[in-house]
Design a protein around this motif. Sequence first.
Motif, PDB file in Angstrom:
ATOM      1  N   ALA A 642      41.818  -1.510  63.255  1.00  0.00           N
ATOM      2  CA  ALA A 642      41.025  -1.222  62.058  1.00  0.00           C
ATOM      3  C   ALA A 642      39.872  -2.215  61.982  1.00  0.00           C
ATOM      4  CB  ALA A 642      41.895  -1.300  60.805  1.00  0.00           C
ATOM      5  N   ARG A 643      38.764  -1.740  61.379  1.00  0.00           N
ATOM      6  CA  ARG A 643      37.608  -2.628  61.150  1.00  0.00           C
ATOM      7  C   ARG A 643      37.277  -2.560  59.666  1.00  0.00           C
ATOM      8  NH1 ARG A 643      33.086  -1.149  65.530  1.00  0.00           N
ATOM      9  NH2 ARG A 643      32.183  -3.086  64.728  1.00  0.00           N
ATOM     10  N   TYR A 644      37.062  -3.721  59.075  1.00  0.00           N
ATOM     11  CA  TYR A 644      36.778  -3.775  57.651  1.00  0.00           C
ATOM     12  C   TYR A 644      36.158  -5.140  57.361  1.00  0.00           C
ATOM     13  CZ  TYR A 644      41.324  -6.096  57.951  1.00  0.00           C
ATOM     14  OH  TYR A 644      42.358  -6.899  58.317  1.00  0.00           O
ATOM     15  N   HIS A 645      35.968  -5.453  56.082  1.00  0.00           N
ATOM     16  CA  HIS A 645      35.347  -6.716  55.682  1.00  0.00           C
ATOM     17  C   HIS A 645      36.320  -7.509  54.816  1.00  0.00           C
ATOM     18  CE1 HIS A 645      32.011  -3.915  56.518  1.00  0.00           C
ATOM     19  NE2 HIS A 645      31.372  -5.001  56.958  1.00  0.00           N
ATOM     20  N   ILE A 646      36.286  -8.818  54.982  1.00  0.00           N
ATOM     21  CA  ILE A 646      37.093  -9.686  54.133  1.00  0.00           C
ATOM     22  C   ILE A 646      36.170 -10.568  53.302  1.00  0.00           C
ATOM     23  CG2 ILE A 646      39.031  -9.719  55.754  1.00  0.00           C
ATOM     24  CD1 ILE A 646      38.166 -12.500  56.612  1.00  0.00           C
ATOM     25  N   ARG A 647      36.665 -11.001  52.171  1.00  0.00           N
ATOM     26  CA  ARG A 647      35.880 -11.825  51.261  1.00  0.00           C
ATOM     27  C   ARG A 647      35.698 -13.226  51.816  1.00  0.00           C
ATOM     28  NH1 ARG A 647      39.157 -12.429  46.529  1.00  0.00           N
ATOM     29  NH2 ARG A 647      37.312 -13.368  45.553  1.00  0.00           N
ATOM     30  N   CYS A 648      34.578 -13.865  51.421  1.00  0.00           N
ATOM     31  CA  CYS A 648      34.274 -15.231  51.885  1.00  0.00           C
ATOM     32  C   CYS A 648      33.640 -15.985  50.735  1.00  0.00           C
ATOM     33  CB  CYS A 648      33.339 -15.171  53.091  1.00  0.00           C
ATOM     34  SG  CYS A 648      32.908 -16.807  53.742  1.00  0.00           S
ATOM     35  N   ARG A 649      33.917 -17.277  50.655  1.00  0.00           N
ATOM     36  CA  ARG A 649      33.365 -18.084  49.565  1.00  0.00           C
ATOM     37  C   ARG A 649      31.857 -18.269  49.708  1.00  0.00           C
ATOM     38  NH1 ARG A 649      35.945 -20.588  45.695  1.00  0.00           N
ATOM     39  NH2 ARG A 649      38.231 -20.796  45.703  1.00  0.00           N
ATOM     40  N   GLN A 650      31.361 -18.545  50.915  1.00  0.00           N
ATOM     41  CA  GLN A 650      29.948 -18.851  51.111  1.00  0.00           C
ATOM     42  C   GLN A 650      29.100 -17.590  51.301  1.00  0.00           C
ATOM     43  OE1 GLN A 650      32.393 -20.467  52.793  1.00  0.00           O
ATOM     44  NE2 GLN A 650      32.292 -22.379  51.590  1.00  0.00           N
ATOM     45  N   GLU A 651      29.681 -16.489  51.769  1.00  0.00           N
ATOM     46  CA  GLU A 651      28.943 -15.265  52.047  1.00  0.00           C
ATOM     47  C   GLU A 651      29.600 -14.126  51.280  1.00  0.00           C
ATOM     48  OE1 GLU A 651      28.747 -14.614  56.232  1.00  0.00           O
ATOM     49  OE2 GLU A 651      28.364 -16.727  56.681  1.00  0.00           O
ATOM     50  N   PRO A 652      28.886 -13.001  51.113  1.00  0.00           N
ATOM     51  CA  PRO A 652      29.518 -11.873  50.407  1.00  0.00           C
ATOM     52  C   PRO A 652      30.779 -11.407  51.101  1.00  0.00           C
ATOM     53  CG  PRO A 652      27.149 -11.536  50.624  1.00  0.00           C
ATOM     54  CD  PRO A 652      27.477 -12.728  51.464  1.00  0.00           C
ATOM     55  N   TYR A 653      30.753 -11.340  52.419  1.00  0.00           N
ATOM     56  CA  TYR A 653      31.925 -10.895  53.168  1.00  0.00           C
ATOM     57  C   TYR A 653      31.754 -11.264  54.629  1.00  0.00           C
ATOM     58  CZ  TYR A 653      28.743  -6.999  54.162  1.00  0.00           C
ATOM     59  OH  TYR A 653      27.670  -6.247  54.520  1.00  0.00           O
ATOM     60  N   VAL A 654      32.844 -11.092  55.399  1.00  0.00           N
ATOM     61  CA  VAL A 654      32.828 -11.308  56.847  1.00  0.00           C
ATOM     62  C   VAL A 654      33.411 -10.062  57.491  1.00  0.00           C
ATOM     63  CG1 VAL A 654      33.738 -12.662  58.771  1.00  0.00           C
ATOM     64  CG2 VAL A 654      33.088 -13.797  56.645  1.00  0.00           C
ATOM     65  N   ALA A 655      32.684  -9.492  58.484  1.00  0.00           N
ATOM     66  CA  ALA A 655      33.175  -8.311  59.198  1.00  0.00           C
ATOM     67  C   ALA A 655      34.252  -8.738  60.199  1.00  0.00           C
ATOM     68  CB  ALA A 655      32.027  -7.616  59.922  1.00  0.00           C
ATOM     69  N   VAL A 656      35.357  -8.018  60.180  1.00  0.00           N
ATOM     70  CA  VAL A 656      36.464  -8.354  61.084  1.00  0.00           C
ATOM     71  C   VAL A 656      37.013  -7.088  61.718  1.00  0.00           C
ATOM     72  CG1 VAL A 656      37.126 -10.397  59.772  1.00  0.00           C
ATOM     73  CG2 VAL A 656      38.193  -8.208  59.244  1.00  0.00           C
ATOM     74  N   ALA A 657      37.703  -7.298  62.843  1.00  0.00           N
ATOM     75  CA  ALA A 657      38.466  -6.231  63.511  1.00  0.00           C
ATOM     76  C   ALA A 657      39.898  -6.732  63.648  1.00  0.00           C
ATOM     77  CB  ALA A 657      37.863  -5.917  64.873  1.00  0.00           C
ATOM     78  N   SER A 658      40.863  -5.854  63.390  1.00  0.00           N
ATOM     79  CA  SER A 658      42.261  -6.304  63.410  1.00  0.00           C
ATOM     80  C   SER A 658      43.157  -5.235  64.000  1.00  0.00           C
ATOM     81  CB  SER A 658      42.730  -6.652  61.988  1.00  0.00           C
ATOM     82  OG  SER A 658      42.876  -5.478  61.219  1.00  0.00           O
ATOM     83  N   ARG A 659      44.318  -5.698  64.379  1.00  0.00           N
ATOM     84  CA  ARG A 659      45.374  -4.775  64.815  1.00  0.00           C
ATOM     85  C   ARG A 659      46.690  -5.273  64.221  1.00  0.00           C
ATOM     86  NH1 ARG A 659      46.557  -2.459  70.922  1.00  0.00           N
ATOM     87  NH2 ARG A 659      48.103  -0.903  70.286  1.00  0.00           N
ATOM     88  N   GLY A 660      47.420  -4.388  63.547  1.00  0.00           N
ATOM     89  CA  GLY A 660      48.664  -4.784  62.882  1.00  0.00           C
ATOM     90  C   GLY A 660      49.840  -3.946  63.324  1.00  0.00           C
ATOM     91  N   ARG A 661      51.019  -4.486  63.081  1.00  0.00           N
ATOM     92  CA  ARG A 661      52.263  -3.776  63.411  1.00  0.00           C
ATOM     93  C   ARG A 661      53.252  -3.977  62.273  1.00  0.00           C
ATOM     94  NH1 ARG A 661      54.409  -4.534  69.233  1.00  0.00           N
ATOM     95  NH2 ARG A 661      52.883  -2.882  69.523  1.00  0.00           N
ATOM     96  N   LEU A 662      53.947  -2.895  61.901  1.00  0.00           N
ATOM     97  CA  LEU A 662      54.940  -2.925  60.833  1.00  0.00           C
ATOM     98  C   LEU A 662      56.320  -3.161  61.444  1.00  0.00           C
ATOM     99  CD1 LEU A 662      55.549  -2.490  57.794  1.00  0.00           C
ATOM    100  CD2 LEU A 662      55.887  -0.064  58.324  1.00  0.00           C
ATOM    101  N   VAL A 663      56.996  -4.201  60.955  1.00  0.00           N
ATOM    102  CA  VAL A 663      58.287  -4.603  61.528  1.00  0.00           C
ATOM    103  C   VAL A 663      59.264  -4.877  60.385  1.00  0.00           C
ATOM    104  CG1 VAL A 663      59.512  -6.296  62.938  1.00  0.00           C
ATOM    105  CG2 VAL A 663      57.183  -5.619  63.547  1.00  0.00           C
ATOM    106  N   ARG A 664      60.561  -4.576  60.606  1.00  0.00           N
ATOM    107  CA  ARG A 664      61.599  -4.889  59.610  1.00  0.00           C
ATOM    108  C   ARG A 664      62.148  -6.280  59.907  1.00  0.00           C
ATOM    109  NH1 ARG A 664      64.296  -1.891  56.074  1.00  0.00           N
ATOM    110  NH2 ARG A 664      63.481   0.034  57.030  1.00  0.00           N
ATOM    111  N   ASN A 665      61.957  -7.203  58.980  1.00  0.00           N
ATOM    112  CA  ASN A 665      62.424  -8.578  59.123  1.00  0.00           C
ATOM    113  C   ASN A 665      63.735  -8.751  58.355  1.00  0.00           C
ATOM    114  OD1 ASN A 665      62.561 -11.549  58.097  1.00  0.00           O
ATOM    115  ND2 ASN A 665      61.120 -11.620  59.806  1.00  0.00           N
ATOM    116  N   PRO A 666      64.762  -9.443  58.960  1.00  0.00           N
ATOM    117  CA  PRO A 666      66.066  -9.553  58.275  1.00  0.00           C
ATOM    118  C   PRO A 666      66.010 -10.353  56.983  1.00  0.00           C
ATOM    119  CG  PRO A 666      66.013 -10.934  60.232  1.00  0.00           C
ATOM    120  CD  PRO A 666      64.789 -10.070  60.280  1.00  0.00           C
ATOM    121  N   ILE A 667      64.978 -11.187  56.814  1.00  0.00           N
ATOM    122  CA  ILE A 667      64.891 -12.016  55.608  1.00  0.00           C
ATOM    123  C   ILE A 667      63.919 -11.414  54.585  1.00  0.00           C
ATOM    124  CG2 ILE A 667      64.247 -14.298  54.722  1.00  0.00           C
ATOM    125  CD1 ILE A 667      65.161 -15.492  57.311  1.00  0.00           C
ATOM    126  N   TYR A 668      62.742 -10.931  55.066  1.00  0.00           N
ATOM    127  CA  TYR A 668      61.679 -10.503  54.155  1.00  0.00           C
ATOM    128  C   TYR A 668      61.581  -8.993  53.975  1.00  0.00           C
ATOM    129  CZ  TYR A 668      60.390 -15.212  55.511  1.00  0.00           C
ATOM    130  OH  TYR A 668      60.420 -16.539  55.788  1.00  0.00           O
TER     131      TYR A 668
END
Length: 694
Positions: A642-668
């Motif tokens: 996925a590509r999207y923007h994240i908030r930044c204190r000094q700038e309006p936003y920062v463009a980022v690219a990410s890849r995530g995975r959904l996992v079942r954790n025994p604690i969380y």
Amino acid sequence: MRRSIKTKILMLCLSAMAALAIALGGVSILSINRLTGQHEAENMNRIAEIHRETINQHLIQTEDIAHFVAGSVGSRVKNPLYIQDQVVRRQLCRDIQETFTDAIGEDTTVCAYYLYYAEDLAGTKDNLYMVRERESDSFSAKERKPVSSYAASETEQAKWYREPVKEGRAVWLDPHYSEEQQRYLISYVVPVFKDDTLIAVVGVDLDFEKMMQWFSDIRIYSSGFCYLSNLSGTIHYRADIPGGISADHNGRMKLSTGQLWVPNTDSHELVRYRLDGREYDVASSMLRNNMAFMVIAPVQEIYEQAYLNIAQMVLLFLLILGIFAVISYKITQRMTRHLNHITEAAHAIADGSFDIHLPETGNDEIGELSRALNHTTRELKESIQEMERMTFQDALTGLYNRLGIDRYTKEWIEAHPESPAVLMSLDLDDFKFINDLYGHSVGDAALRSLANSLLESFGQNGILGRNGGDEFVVLLTNTRESEATDQIRSFMKKSKGFWVNGEEKTFTISVGYASYPKPAETRNMLFHQADEALYAVKLKGKNNFGPYRADQETLNRSHLGFNLKDIGRYLPGAILVYKAEEEGRILFASDELVRMTGCRDMDEFMEFTGGSFGGLVAEADSGRMGAFIQKQLSQEGSSEYARYHIRCRQEPYVAVASRGRLVRNPIYGMVFYVSILEDNGQWNGEKNGDGNNE
């Protein structure tokens, strides 16, 4: 002769200090003697009880063999007249010989067994009498002299038959010398009756000399030893005198009062007696064959350390008294009003009270004296309390601490050098994350929960302790590896957890275990091998268990030293872990992600984002990313870009690219693991959640 007030004050001070020293010394000496006596009585009685259990195991096994065979005889003979038939007698002997062989098994203390028919029904032929000369030999048949051939006065050689028949019940015979076997024996004989008619006696002989060798090498302190006695105290038995020492050869020990001593197996108190001008303390324990197992040691050796402590305390009191004398010499007239407090304190200590506090008035001599007395009283009180506490317990879990583990595992192995045992080494998986996420108080609750689970599963035959941190050990006594494997497997299946804000959280553990006396021949080897087995399990992914194997010595543990924070600090790009829920609570963020948002540290980052993934994403992309996340929630385990923007204190936003995975954790529970890179416009990713190749 006229005495000055200073002389009177000095004499008064010295008198008070002497009374105080005598009171403290008397109470301390009494406390040392009492605590030493209690501890040594417990120690000697524990030794007697341990060896009593070892001997009784063999005696119980002998009783079981004899009663089992006697029961077989009774069940086969339906009528007493049957044994008049020679064919029946011989067939019964063959059957009973097989029954004896199966029942005795590998018990090397059994040196003979027999089936002797009642002579008035069967005569003196066709009896069974099997003897082996050495424990490595097989049993062979021997002829036994008929009971009727012994005169009435020849009680010793015929008592194996006459005594149980006379009593009408099974009996243990006192140690006796067998002319037929040429050795000392103890025998268990069971008469067999049918319709109130004696048909036979069944007996088992044990090699008494071999049994005596079991504890001949036991040493109590420097010169103490163990022996056996009959309950009347008239005969004592040792390995070098298996026939016993009779009363007219100093067989009965004399008490300090001059009376003859008789074993008291109902009391756990030590009895003091005198032999050849030397005083001894003795502990006794009752055996199943109506004998007493005795543990004795010289009084001088038992109280040697106590006497040394008393001598040191006397020297300390003399030193303190000398210091007080110097201080008292400098007392002035204005200090006399404070001497009453010192006298009262001396009387209170003489009455056994150490909760004394003298007024510390000013910086003059009497003030210094009061402070010195207060300090001395506190030190002595703490010393006596320390002597009263024999603490080997972990304060958090109630299990043994490291000192307790070392002591009690060492004692058990030394007392049972040939007995099998299995040592479990275990720890709580990802314990650091529990502490970091919920706090140390919750981490302590998890440790207590694990300790309670261990006690519930292994408390009956195990020595349990906490090594420190989240590491625990359990010594399963009298347990073989196959048995331990079943117990550990059952324990691993049980749910383990703790409570946080009314919600139960679960955790897992890793267990390694090793066996004694093979392959671990010593206690140190056993602990080392169990530790190696534990780390072998952890290297394979935790939440498992496994035994020690020799090839584990070459395993590389180096990657266990890396943690998520180290990896996140040096890995290119950022790492984010957050819960798969509506608010997307952040569980972990790497230093690189904190830098990308322009925050100084993690606290500022959590405040800036509100601690959620939604607070990190730019407002313009929040709707699109929300839909993208919902899509991934329906495909557990999937991984998309996925590509999207994240908030930044000094700038309006920062463009980022990410890849995530959904996992079942025994604690969380359900958790997203996301890697994030800054998007400089050159990134060629796959299609994102809305189907666009951006």
